[in-house]
Design a protein around this motif. Structure first.
Motif, PDB file in Angstrom:
ATOM      1  N   ASP A  55      19.171  -2.208  10.766  1.00  0.00           N
ATOM      2  CA  ASP A  55      19.760  -3.188  11.676  1.00  0.00           C
ATOM      3  C   ASP A  55      21.265  -3.290  11.416  1.00  0.00           C
ATOM      4  OD1 ASP A  55      20.522  -5.250  13.253  1.00  0.00           O
ATOM      5  OD2 ASP A  55      18.914  -6.610  12.633  1.00  0.00           O
ATOM      6  N   PRO A  56      22.076  -2.967  12.432  1.00  0.00           N
ATOM      7  CA  PRO A  56      23.536  -3.054  12.241  1.00  0.00           C
ATOM      8  C   PRO A  56      24.000  -4.460  11.873  1.00  0.00           C
ATOM      9  CG  PRO A  56      22.985  -2.077  14.380  1.00  0.00           C
ATOM     10  CD  PRO A  56      21.700  -2.518  13.779  1.00  0.00           C
ATOM     11  N   LEU A  57      23.193  -5.468  12.219  1.00  0.00           N
ATOM     12  CA  LEU A  57      23.648  -6.833  11.927  1.00  0.00           C
ATOM     13  C   LEU A  57      23.743  -7.118  10.432  1.00  0.00           C
ATOM     14  CD1 LEU A  57      22.234  -9.506  14.355  1.00  0.00           C
ATOM     15  CD2 LEU A  57      24.525  -8.551  14.165  1.00  0.00           C
ATOM     16  N   LEU A  58      22.960  -6.382   9.629  1.00  0.00           N
ATOM     17  CA  LEU A  58      23.048  -6.603   8.172  1.00  0.00           C
ATOM     18  C   LEU A  58      24.477  -6.325   7.707  1.00  0.00           C
ATOM     19  CD1 LEU A  58      21.835  -7.250   5.417  1.00  0.00           C
ATOM     20  CD2 LEU A  58      21.289  -4.826   5.175  1.00  0.00           C
ATOM     21  N   TRP A  59      25.070  -5.250   8.255  1.00  0.00           N
ATOM     22  CA  TRP A  59      26.456  -4.954   7.890  1.00  0.00           C
ATOM     23  C   TRP A  59      27.360  -6.125   8.255  1.00  0.00           C
ATOM     24  CZ3 TRP A  59      29.710  -2.032   5.159  1.00  0.00           C
ATOM     25  CH2 TRP A  59      31.068  -2.110   5.477  1.00  0.00           C
ATOM     26  N   GLN A  60      27.145  -6.669   9.460  1.00  0.00           N
ATOM     27  CA  GLN A  60      28.010  -7.777   9.893  1.00  0.00           C
ATOM     28  C   GLN A  60      27.889  -8.963   8.935  1.00  0.00           C
ATOM     29  OE1 GLN A  60      28.339  -8.895  13.924  1.00  0.00           O
ATOM     30  NE2 GLN A  60      27.958  -6.868  14.748  1.00  0.00           N
ATOM     31  N   HIS A  61      26.652  -9.240   8.511  1.00  0.00           N
ATOM     32  CA  HIS A  61      26.475 -10.330   7.544  1.00  0.00           C
ATOM     33  C   HIS A  61      27.250 -10.034   6.260  1.00  0.00           C
ATOM     34  CE1 HIS A  61      23.649 -13.138   9.326  1.00  0.00           C
ATOM     35  NE2 HIS A  61      22.930 -12.131   9.776  1.00  0.00           N
ATOM     36  N   LEU A  62      27.013  -8.844   5.694  1.00  0.00           N
ATOM     37  CA  LEU A  62      27.654  -8.533   4.403  1.00  0.00           C
ATOM     38  C   LEU A  62      29.170  -8.490   4.562  1.00  0.00           C
ATOM     39  CD1 LEU A  62      25.237  -5.801   2.989  1.00  0.00           C
ATOM     40  CD2 LEU A  62      25.406  -8.202   2.342  1.00  0.00           C
ATOM     41  N   PHE A  63      29.620  -7.922   5.689  1.00  0.00           N
ATOM     42  CA  PHE A  63      31.063  -7.829   5.858  1.00  0.00           C
ATOM     43  C   PHE A  63      31.691  -9.214   5.967  1.00  0.00           C
ATOM     44  CE2 PHE A  63      35.086  -7.576   7.984  1.00  0.00           C
ATOM     45  CZ  PHE A  63      35.705  -6.555   7.301  1.00  0.00           C
ATOM     46  N   TRP A  64      31.071 -10.102   6.753  1.00  0.00           N
ATOM     47  CA  TRP A  64      31.714 -11.394   6.974  1.00  0.00           C
ATOM     48  C   TRP A  64      31.464 -12.390   5.844  1.00  0.00           C
ATOM     49  CZ3 TRP A  64      35.758 -11.161   9.668  1.00  0.00           C
ATOM     50  CH2 TRP A  64      35.850 -10.307  10.761  1.00  0.00           C
ATOM     51  N   ILE A  65      30.423 -12.173   5.034  1.00  0.00           N
ATOM     52  CA  ILE A  65      30.295 -13.012   3.830  1.00  0.00           C
ATOM     53  C   ILE A  65      31.515 -12.755   2.950  1.00  0.00           C
ATOM     54  CG2 ILE A  65      29.000 -13.413   1.681  1.00  0.00           C
ATOM     55  CD1 ILE A  65      26.468 -12.795   3.239  1.00  0.00           C
ATOM     56  N   PHE A  66      32.008 -11.512   3.043  1.00  0.00           N
ATOM     57  CA  PHE A  66      33.287 -11.220   2.408  1.00  0.00           C
ATOM     58  C   PHE A  66      34.446 -11.688   3.296  1.00  0.00           C
ATOM     59  CE2 PHE A  66      36.574  -8.141   3.529  1.00  0.00           C
ATOM     60  CZ  PHE A  66      37.456  -8.316   2.478  1.00  0.00           C
ATOM     61  N   GLY A  67      34.362 -11.322   4.571  1.00  0.00           N
ATOM     62  CA  GLY A  67      35.518 -11.401   5.453  1.00  0.00           C
ATOM     63  C   GLY A  67      36.036 -12.799   5.695  1.00  0.00           C
ATOM     64  N   HIS A  68      35.124 -13.786   5.782  1.00  0.00           N
ATOM     65  CA  HIS A  68      35.705 -15.098   6.029  1.00  0.00           C
ATOM     66  C   HIS A  68      36.317 -15.743   4.788  1.00  0.00           C
ATOM     67  CE1 HIS A  68      37.152 -17.842   8.903  1.00  0.00           C
ATOM     68  NE2 HIS A  68      37.162 -18.666   7.884  1.00  0.00           N
ATOM     69  N   PRO A  69      35.611 -15.741   3.662  1.00  0.00           N
ATOM     70  CA  PRO A  69      36.300 -16.241   2.459  1.00  0.00           C
ATOM     71  C   PRO A  69      37.624 -15.510   2.226  1.00  0.00           C
ATOM     72  CG  PRO A  69      33.978 -16.013   2.012  1.00  0.00           C
ATOM     73  CD  PRO A  69      34.202 -15.436   3.374  1.00  0.00           C
ATOM     74  N   GLU A  70      37.647 -14.235   2.618  1.00  0.00           N
ATOM     75  CA  GLU A  70      38.873 -13.441   2.463  1.00  0.00           C
ATOM     76  C   GLU A  70      40.083 -14.144   3.085  1.00  0.00           C
ATOM     77  OE1 GLU A  70      39.976 -10.615   1.235  1.00  0.00           O
ATOM     78  OE2 GLU A  70      41.330  -9.618   2.659  1.00  0.00           O
ATOM     79  N   VAL A  71      39.864 -14.760   4.256  1.00  0.00           N
ATOM     80  CA  VAL A  71      40.971 -15.451   4.913  1.00  0.00           C
ATOM     81  C   VAL A  71      41.542 -16.518   3.976  1.00  0.00           C
ATOM     82  CG1 VAL A  71      41.596 -16.920   6.856  1.00  0.00           C
ATOM     83  CG2 VAL A  71      40.011 -15.019   7.183  1.00  0.00           C
ATOM     84  N   TYR A  72      40.638 -17.237   3.298  1.00  0.00           N
ATOM     85  CA  TYR A  72      41.091 -18.285   2.380  1.00  0.00           C
ATOM     86  C   TYR A  72      41.591 -17.693   1.079  1.00  0.00           C
ATOM     87  CZ  TYR A  72      39.464 -21.476   5.817  1.00  0.00           C
ATOM     88  OH  TYR A  72      39.338 -22.146   6.989  1.00  0.00           O
ATOM     89  N   ILE A  73      41.059 -16.517   0.723  1.00  0.00           N
ATOM     90  CA  ILE A  73      41.540 -15.842  -0.482  1.00  0.00           C
ATOM     91  C   ILE A  73      43.008 -15.453  -0.309  1.00  0.00           C
ATOM     92  CG2 ILE A  73      41.326 -13.690  -1.807  1.00  0.00           C
ATOM     93  CD1 ILE A  73      38.274 -13.959  -1.418  1.00  0.00           C
ATOM     94  N   VAL A  74      43.406 -15.133   0.912  1.00  0.00           N
ATOM     95  CA  VAL A  74      44.815 -14.804   1.104  1.00  0.00           C
ATOM     96  C   VAL A  74      45.656 -16.041   1.425  1.00  0.00           C
ATOM     97  CG1 VAL A  74      44.218 -12.479   1.853  1.00  0.00           C
ATOM     98  CG2 VAL A  74      44.765 -14.190   3.559  1.00  0.00           C
TER      99      VAL A  74
END
Lengths: 130, 838
Positions: free
Chosen positions: B250-269
């Motif tokens: 399921d391609p959505l698993l990638w979206q989950h894993l990517f955005w579990i990183f990707g959104h905190p990333e915004v605050y990390i920067v």
């Protein structure tokens, strides 16, 4: 503040991670709510039509979570009020460190309380998986 | 608050000369073997900024293409590569690294420490970053750059892009993520254990609070992406169908894993940049920060809440309404702590006596811009609005307001603020003002119209658009704005690079700031601080009498280096009471070679040159082991040492009081997060399938996984015993238990592999065997590392480099094995028993 002020502080050393207790409760509540909704909607939702069991479960989680946050918040508030010193808690003493940790944790408890209520409000307004 | 003292250098006495010798920067070609935070931090900053300029040029190229409808300046292929690289470079090669760079350079100074606890780790991280960054950016010049957007969504990137571009992205950036985690470990331990005596939790500089939060966030945000990268690379290289719907993926698993990183990333920067603001505002308001406790609330609160936002990037993927609601609620809630800190800054400026400076102009521009971006963020956090705005230029406008306002402007302010500290000369206020206006006007002219282009329907990531749809004027205006913005950066760059040999040195503590980093002399000395002070205030330079004089005269701790070794103080986490005199390692080329060889593993794997990758891997292992063997847990020549002011401290500690133990603990937390992400994958597939495991699928059975679990638990117990026997100085029993532990671990690994092999599980057939094999692979690799650690301890004891008293190696290895036992337990139970209950 003088060292005598330290007498107000309990012997037990302060712990940095006590700061994280209220938001951790929010995190667990959030994750539990999300997972319950996701699993229910994936496994039973399409047949069941509504999401009432999810709403009941989240309501129960919310009661537990808000109680815990309130308790942590109250303990922290008591720390903040130890002794007679007032904000900004920037003296070089154990007592002020204790008060500071209490104050910051109280604020985090308030934030966590509001954020948990936000999560819970979703199932007040949304009744189905669709 | 009294005016800070300005003092001339006292003449160097013998103590100072020894200290200087210990911290001397290597000269000539050996300069590149430096590991000191000031050198590595500077290189890191220059490298990250260079990548920023590269990313900026890519943006201009895109704006040229989009200036006119149906433009053919770029082909669709080139445009795809360029927008992918622009996003990836800005996020992975600039925004995160620059925060690490600035922190590595300045955090020890802010805490009156001589260096961070693991200087060689910082240097290793830096070299990894440079090698990985050049590799990823270089791909563009050969026309093989990745084209999947900075988020690399499958199935496009797994089934429709067969070139090496995606592999370059996956492997090159995974390599850099390792560097980020290394920096996170360094910074967490730095903030918790290397503060000056007296710097209690309520006196820590706000910058350090923010960095602590951000480093912890990195630890939980990056590993899910690393796990996702691993799954996608396994799909691309070995055809394991994690994201292939036709075989149960399921391609959505990638979206989950990517955005579990990707959104905190915004605050990390965002948080580290706002941390710079928190240092700059009190200085120019001439008053302590208003609402210190509130800012700590904001930092910690944002850190937590930012992990509850990731699904708002996936609102249009057809998720259940309740799920969308929950994430929408958290996305609104995060605005509260984010807003709180902005009110604190405004309040500080209101109560203070503000002095005008370019730094403050950039700070104010940053805050205003970020507030606009934050408000459009609240808009897109509402699902119904998001359905309309998703994948349009409205989002491009929003995210640039957030990132430029929240990150770029504060960093430019930071450059103006800290440049005199680092280089001894001031940047020009006049050029700074010109740059400021060009940037502010250029930015708004460029990005504000994008909200409108988005609202009238222009989608993102298209290489051109037809005339007559109302996009022309707005796009042209955006492109003109982009060039005005770029002109601002050219002026800024000129100001930074222009020769300054004729310019006078800046006075010491040029801005009359109150925090410790401004103790730095002009020109600065490599020792960081003449003596490590006792801190009694949030702004010691303002509040503590004769503070600068006492530091300079060496009246505090560690003002001497009798053995000409590099030393710094380790203090307790909460009260900052000194507990150890830590010897930190000096210059070495080992870290550079280790990074080169580690880079080889990733780079050669991209091209499927497995032999070269294998050789590189072995060389990397050997180099890292040499580094550990010769540079860590060294037995000191004396047990305790006088650090000054009548205080004697141990020179060697092990267990939870030691920085090495903390580093292992923190690393393993990150490691565990990546593992949990894989386990999440297993259960994710369970939720999306009617029957999981599928009826006809072959599983690993029950017996072999449980045998493996028993062996690993035995190995864990043997490791614990080995630690105890070592303490009791019982060599035969120590060697016996280590050997038994290593053997059991090998058997445990074989049993797991056997479970897949004997049941003829084919990971390419269906996602079920694939995810089971991925969990097995993860556990087996960790067991291999665990066995290597066993053998390392065995050799250390045999070589008398570890004794019953000096036992940090086995203590840290035991800690690793606690996590190893949990990993094995979860893997074995999930793959063997879950199929029975599902």
């Amino acid at each position: 503040m003088t060292d005598a002020d330290d007498e107000f502080v309990p012997e037990k050393p302060d712990r940095l991670w006590s700061l994280t207790f209220p938001p951790l409760v929010w995190a667990v509540h959030f994750l539990a709510s999300y997972l319950t909704a996701a699993i229910w909607c994936a496994k039973a939702g399409p047949q069941a039509g509504d999401a009432d069991p999810v709403r009941v479960a989240i309501a129960a989680y919310t009661v537990v979570a808000l109680t815990l946050i309130a308790v942590f918040g109250w303990i922290a508030f008591r720390k903040h009020r130890t002794g007679e010193a007032t904000l900004p808690h920037d003296f070089d003493s154990r007592a002020d460190q204790h008060r500071f940790l209490g104050f910051a944790t109280t604020l985090l408890a308030i934030l966590s309380f509001v954020a948990t209520v936000f999560t819970a409000l979703v199932v007040v307004f949304v009744g189905s998986c669709h | 608050m009294s005016a800070p003292e300005i003092r001339q250098d006292p003449p160097l006495d013998d103590r100072a000369r020894r200290l200087l010798k210990a911290w001397e920067t290597p000269r000539g070609w050996r300069y590149w073997s430096a590991v000191n935070n000031s050198e590595v931090g500077l290189w890191y900053t220059i490298a990250a900024f260079t990548f920023f300029l590269f990313g900026g040029v890519l943006a201009l190229v895109m704006r040229i293409q989009l200036a006119f409808p149906e433009n053919d300046f770029l082909t669709a292929d080139q445009y795809n590569q360029i927008f992918t690289m622009h996003g990836s470079v800005m996020m992975f090669l600039f925004a995160v690294p620059i925060l690490e760079a600035i922190s590595i350079m300045l955090l020890p100074e802010m805490m009156g420490a001589r260096d961070l606890p693991f200087p060689r780790l910082s240097a290793y991280g830096f070299w990894c970053f440079v090698i990985g960054g050049v590799f990823v950016c270089g791909s563009l010049f050969f026309g093989v750059g990745p084209q999947g957007g900075w988020f690399m969504y499958p199935p496009m990137t797994t089934e429709y892009q067969s070139g090496v571009g995606v592999d370059i992205w996956l492997l090159g950036l995974s390599f850099i993520e390792v560097a980020s985690i290394a920096a996170a470990v360094e910074l967490i331990v730095g903030v918790l254990k290397c503060r000056p005596p007296g710097m209690r939790l309520n006196l820590i500089p706000l910058y350090a609070w923010y960095i602590l939060v951000v480093a912890v966030m990195i630890l939980f945000a990056f590993p899910p992406l690393i796990a996702g990268d691993m799954l996608m690379e396994l799909e691309r290289a070995l055809d394991w169908p994690f994201f292939d719907a036709s075989r149960g993926g399921d391609p959505l698993l990638w979206q989950h894993l990517f955005w579990i990183f990707g959104h905190p990333e915004v605050y990390i920067v965002f948080l580290p940049s706002i941390a710079l603001v928190a240092m700059i505002v009190p200085t120019f308001a001439r008053t302590p920060m208003v609402g210190y406790g509130w800012i700590v609330l904001a930092a910690v609160g944002t850190g937590f809440l930012s992990f509850g936002l990731w699904v708002h990037h996936m609102f249009t993927t057809g998720l259940p309404g309740i799920t969308i609601g929950i994430f929408s609620a958290a996305s609104e809630a995060v605005a509260i702590p984010t807003g709180v800190q902005i009110f604190c800054f405004i309040a500080t400026l209101l109560v203070g006596r503000v002095t005008r400076s370019v730094c403050l102009l950039f700070v104010l521009a940053g805050l205003a811009t970020f507030i606009i971006g934050g408000l459009t963020g609240v808009m897109v956090a509402l699902a119904p609005f998001d359905y309309q705005a998703h994948d349009t230029y409205f989002i491009v406008g929003h995210l640039h307001y957030v990132l430029v306002g929240g990150t770029i402007f504060p960093i430019v302010a930071g450059f103006y603020y800290f440049y005199p500290l680092v280089r001894g000369k001031q940047l020009s206020e006049r050029l700074g003002t010109i740059a400021f206006w060009l940037m502010l006007i250029g930015f708004n002219v460029s990005f504000f119209p994008m909200h409108l282009t988005g609202l009238i329907g222009m989608p993102r990531r298209i290489y051109t658009y037809p005339a007559g749809m109302g996009f022309e004027t707005l796009n042209l205006v955006s492109s003109i704005g982009a060039f005005i913005l770029a002109a601002g950066f050219v002026v800024f760059l000129w100001d930074v690079l222009r020769p300054k040999s004729k310019q006078d040195l800046a006075p010491r503590n040029v801005w009359n700031a109150g925090t410790l980093e401004w103790l730095a002399e002009v020109p600065d000395k490599p020792w960081g601080v003449r003596s490590i002070p006792i801190v009694k205030s949030r702004y010691p330079l303002w509040d503590q009498e004769n503070f600068v004089r006492d530091v300079d005269e060496g009246n505090f701790y560690l003002s001497d280096a009798e053995e000409t070794l590099r030393e710094t103080l380790v203090t307790t986490t909460v009260d900052a009471t000194p507990i150890q005199c830590l010897r930190v390692p000096g210059p070495t080329f080992l870290t550079m070679f280790a990074a080169l060889f580690t880079g080889g593993v990733f780079i050669f794997s991209t091209y499927h040159w497995w032999w070269a990758a294998g050789v590189s891997g072995v060389l990397s292992l050997v180099t890292i082991l040499t580094w550990l063997w010769t540079g860590t847990a060294l037995i000191p020549e004396k047990d305790r040492k006088d650090v000054g002011l009548g205080l004697e401290l141990p020179t060697y500690v092990s267990g939870p009081r030691a920085v090495g133990w903390w580093a292992m603990f923190i690393t393993m937390l990150g490691d565990m997060t990546a593992f949990v992400s894989l386990v999440f994958g297993y259960f994710f597939y369970w939720t999306i399938h009617e029957d999981f495991p599928p009826q006809d699928a072959r599983g690993p059975g029950i017996l072999w996984p449980l045998v493996s679990m028993a062996c690993v638990l035995f190995a864990w117990a043997a490791t614990l015993l080995a630690k105890r026997f070592n303490r009791q100085d019982s060599a035969p029993r120590f060697y016996g238990s280590i050997a038994a532990g290593a053997t059991a671990a090998v058997v445990g690994a074989l049993a797991l592999v056997g479970a897949c092999y004997f049941h003829q599980m084919d990971p390419t057939r269906h996602v079920y065997p694939a995810i089971v094999c991925a969990l097995v692979l993860w556990t087996v690799v960790h067991l291999a590392v665990g066995v290597t650690m066993h053998l390392y301890c065995l050799a250390r004891r045999a070589a008398s480099r570890m004794t019953s008293r000096y036992d940090a190696d086995i203590v840290n290895v035991t800690l690793y094995w606690h996590f190893m036992a949990v990993t094995s337990l979860i893997t074995s139970l999930v793959i063997s028993l879950f199929p029975l209950v599902s």
